[in-house]
Design a protein around this motif. Sequence first.
Motif, PDB file in Angstrom:
ATOM      1  N   LEU A  67     -81.453  44.990  65.450  1.00 17.70           N
ATOM      2  CA  LEU A  67     -80.218  44.766  66.199  1.00 17.70           C
ATOM      3  C   LEU A  67     -80.369  45.081  67.673  1.00 17.70           C
ATOM      4  O   LEU A  67     -79.527  44.672  68.488  1.00 17.70           O
ATOM      5  CB  LEU A  67     -79.082  45.601  65.601  1.00 17.70           C
ATOM      6  CG  LEU A  67     -78.767  45.339  64.120  1.00 17.70           C
ATOM      7  CD1 LEU A  67     -77.594  46.197  63.668  1.00 17.70           C
ATOM      8  CD2 LEU A  67     -78.488  43.866  63.865  1.00 17.70           C
ATOM      9  N   HIS A  68     -81.434  45.790  68.041  1.00 19.38           N
ATOM     10  CA  HIS A  68     -81.678  46.054  69.462  1.00 19.38           C
ATOM     11  C   HIS A  68     -82.071  44.777  70.203  1.00 19.38           C
ATOM     12  O   HIS A  68     -81.981  44.715  71.428  1.00 19.38           O
ATOM     13  CB  HIS A  68     -82.783  47.103  69.629  1.00 19.38           C
ATOM     14  CG  HIS A  68     -84.103  46.678  69.078  1.00 19.38           C
ATOM     15  ND1 HIS A  68     -84.354  46.622  67.716  1.00 19.38           N
ATOM     16  CD2 HIS A  68     -85.260  46.271  69.688  1.00 19.38           C
ATOM     17  CE1 HIS A  68     -85.600  46.215  67.517  1.00 19.38           C
ATOM     18  NE2 HIS A  68     -86.164  45.993  68.697  1.00 19.38           N
ATOM     19  N   ILE A  69     -82.489  43.756  69.438  1.00 15.79           N
ATOM     20  CA  ILE A  69     -82.798  42.450  70.042  1.00 15.79           C
ATOM     21  C   ILE A  69     -81.518  41.618  70.097  1.00 15.79           C
ATOM     22  O   ILE A  69     -81.026  41.274  71.169  1.00 15.79           O
ATOM     23  CB  ILE A  69     -83.901  41.728  69.247  1.00 15.79           C
ATOM     24  CG1 ILE A  69     -85.209  42.537  69.321  1.00 15.79           C
ATOM     25  CG2 ILE A  69     -84.111  40.310  69.783  1.00 15.79           C
ATOM     26  CD1 ILE A  69     -86.337  41.973  68.496  1.00 15.79           C
ATOM     27  N   ASP A  70     -81.001  41.258  68.927  1.00 16.10           N
ATOM     28  CA  ASP A  70     -79.691  40.622  68.802  1.00 16.10           C
ATOM     29  C   ASP A  70     -79.358  40.574  67.326  1.00 16.10           C
ATOM     30  O   ASP A  70     -80.034  41.191  66.502  1.00 16.10           O
ATOM     31  CB  ASP A  70     -79.644  39.241  69.468  1.00 16.10           C
ATOM     32  CG  ASP A  70     -80.568  38.220  68.822  1.00 16.10           C
ATOM     33  OD1 ASP A  70     -81.111  38.505  67.723  1.00 16.10           O
ATOM     34  OD2 ASP A  70     -80.750  37.134  69.391  1.00 16.10           O
ATOM     35  N   HIS A  72     -79.259  37.834  65.404  1.00 19.58           N
ATOM     36  CA  HIS A  72     -79.715  36.601  64.767  1.00 19.58           C
ATOM     37  C   HIS A  72     -80.457  36.869  63.460  1.00 19.58           C
ATOM     38  O   HIS A  72     -80.132  36.295  62.414  1.00 19.58           O
ATOM     39  CB  HIS A  72     -80.607  35.809  65.727  1.00 19.58           C
ATOM     40  CG  HIS A  72     -80.989  34.448  65.224  1.00 19.58           C
ATOM     41  ND1 HIS A  72     -80.560  33.277  65.814  1.00 19.58           N
ATOM     42  CD2 HIS A  72     -81.742  34.065  64.171  1.00 19.58           C
ATOM     43  CE1 HIS A  72     -81.039  32.241  65.151  1.00 19.58           C
ATOM     44  NE2 HIS A  72     -81.769  32.700  64.138  1.00 19.58           N
ATOM     45  N   HIS A  73     -81.500  37.694  63.504  1.00 21.61           N
ATOM     46  CA  HIS A  73     -82.344  37.880  62.321  1.00 21.61           C
ATOM     47  C   HIS A  73     -81.569  38.513  61.169  1.00 21.61           C
ATOM     48  O   HIS A  73     -81.711  38.100  60.010  1.00 21.61           O
ATOM     49  CB  HIS A  73     -83.552  38.742  62.673  1.00 21.61           C
ATOM     50  CG  HIS A  73     -84.452  38.130  63.694  1.00 21.61           C
ATOM     51  ND1 HIS A  73     -85.070  38.851  64.684  1.00 21.61           N
ATOM     52  CD2 HIS A  73     -84.829  36.835  63.897  1.00 21.61           C
ATOM     53  CE1 HIS A  73     -85.793  38.054  65.444  1.00 21.61           C
ATOM     54  NE2 HIS A  73     -85.655  36.817  64.992  1.00 21.61           N
ATOM     55  N   THR A  74     -80.731  39.496  61.479  1.00 20.27           N
ATOM     56  CA  THR A  74     -79.951  40.142  60.422  1.00 20.27           C
ATOM     57  C   THR A  74     -78.972  39.161  59.797  1.00 20.27           C
ATOM     58  O   THR A  74     -78.806  39.121  58.571  1.00 20.27           O
ATOM     59  CB  THR A  74     -79.199  41.357  60.979  1.00 20.27           C
ATOM     60  OG1 THR A  74     -80.164  42.319  61.447  1.00 20.27           O
ATOM     61  CG2 THR A  74     -78.329  42.008  59.913  1.00 20.27           C
ATOM     62  N   THR A  75     -78.326  38.341  60.611  1.00 18.71           N
ATOM     63  CA  THR A  75     -77.371  37.358  60.093  1.00 18.71           C
ATOM     64  C   THR A  75     -78.072  36.341  59.203  1.00 18.71           C
ATOM     65  O   THR A  75     -77.662  36.094  58.056  1.00 18.71           O
ATOM     66  CB  THR A  75     -76.661  36.648  61.256  1.00 18.71           C
ATOM     67  OG1 THR A  75     -75.977  37.615  62.053  1.00 18.71           O
ATOM     68  CG2 THR A  75     -75.671  35.620  60.742  1.00 18.71           C
ATOM     69  N   GLU A  76     -79.128  35.731  59.714  1.00 19.81           N
ATOM     70  CA  GLU A  76     -79.836  34.715  58.947  1.00 19.81           C
ATOM     71  C   GLU A  76     -80.438  35.289  57.673  1.00 19.81           C
ATOM     72  O   GLU A  76     -80.339  34.683  56.593  1.00 19.81           O
ATOM     73  CB  GLU A  76     -80.943  34.096  59.814  1.00 19.81           C
ATOM     74  CG  GLU A  76     -81.715  32.978  59.121  1.00 19.81           C
ATOM     75  CD  GLU A  76     -82.742  32.345  60.035  1.00 19.81           C
ATOM     76  OE1 GLU A  76     -82.982  31.140  59.877  1.00 19.81           O
ATOM     77  OE2 GLU A  76     -83.312  33.057  60.902  1.00 19.81           O
ATOM     78  N   ASP A  77     -81.040  36.453  57.768  1.00 24.11           N
ATOM     79  CA  ASP A  77     -81.753  37.004  56.618  1.00 24.11           C
ATOM     80  C   ASP A  77     -80.813  37.520  55.535  1.00 24.11           C
ATOM     81  O   ASP A  77     -81.169  37.493  54.346  1.00 24.11           O
ATOM     82  CB  ASP A  77     -82.709  38.102  57.070  1.00 24.11           C
ATOM     83  CG  ASP A  77     -83.902  37.546  57.850  1.00 24.11           C
ATOM     84  OD1 ASP A  77     -83.968  36.317  58.040  1.00 24.11           O
ATOM     85  OD2 ASP A  77     -84.761  38.350  58.276  1.00 24.11           O
ATOM     86  N   THR A  78     -79.606  37.950  55.899  1.00 26.36           N
ATOM     87  CA  THR A  78     -78.648  38.283  54.843  1.00 26.36           C
ATOM     88  C   THR A  78     -78.212  37.019  54.109  1.00 26.36           C
ATOM     89  O   THR A  78     -78.013  37.042  52.893  1.00 26.36           O
ATOM     90  CB  THR A  78     -77.406  39.016  55.394  1.00 26.36           C
ATOM     91  OG1 THR A  78     -76.788  38.225  56.418  1.00 26.36           O
ATOM     92  CG2 THR A  78     -77.772  40.381  55.939  1.00 26.36           C
TER      93      THR A  78
END
Length: 207
Positions: A67-70, A72-78
């Motif tokens: 989340l320190h980046i943004d 995107h990855h957490t949203t897509e990967d969930t």
Amino acid sequence: MDQTPTNGGRRASIERNTTETRIRVALNLDGTGVYDVKTGVGFLDHMLEQLSRHSLMDLTVLADGDLHIDYHHTTEDTGIAIGMAVAKALGDRKGIQRYGHSYVPMDETLTRVALDFSNRPYLIWKVTFTRDKIGDFDTELFREWFQAFAMAAGVTLHVENLYGENNHHIVESCYKALARALRAGVEIDPRKRDAVPSTKGTLGGSL
């Protein structure tokens, strides 16, 4: 996972770890809408809670992402992990209704979702936002979540916001409509509970 569904039904657990996210998901398609969602992204948590409550799918999601980046990855990967868990819980998809649809109004907004648990993933996304962000969440990421979910769950998914003005209402109605359509699609047909709902005898592959 402290909140893994335990009350029977079609259940699945997924653990998905990459250099960007570490995600654990447990769900029960035949639950009561109990949820424990902790992604580190408040608005995403709110949407996944809606997905659980209105589909009656018990859902636990624990995510630790970059989340320190943004977001995107957490949203897509969930989306990927929840879709994988749904597909796993469905197994060979024998006995399911297969199709589901829902219209969900939310104040001035109306959204339609239609889906087919075809095992041929596809997304039609006809949703437009008038703001780049809701709070600190990029609205473009909602399509990423739905795309990831559709691909991983093996579902043909059509999402269309028919009209609306408030961006929060628009996206929340999308998740609620998905939830209601999902509930209908995974329901067991008492007249065909031992048959795969396809003339091919299997779901997936070419038409």
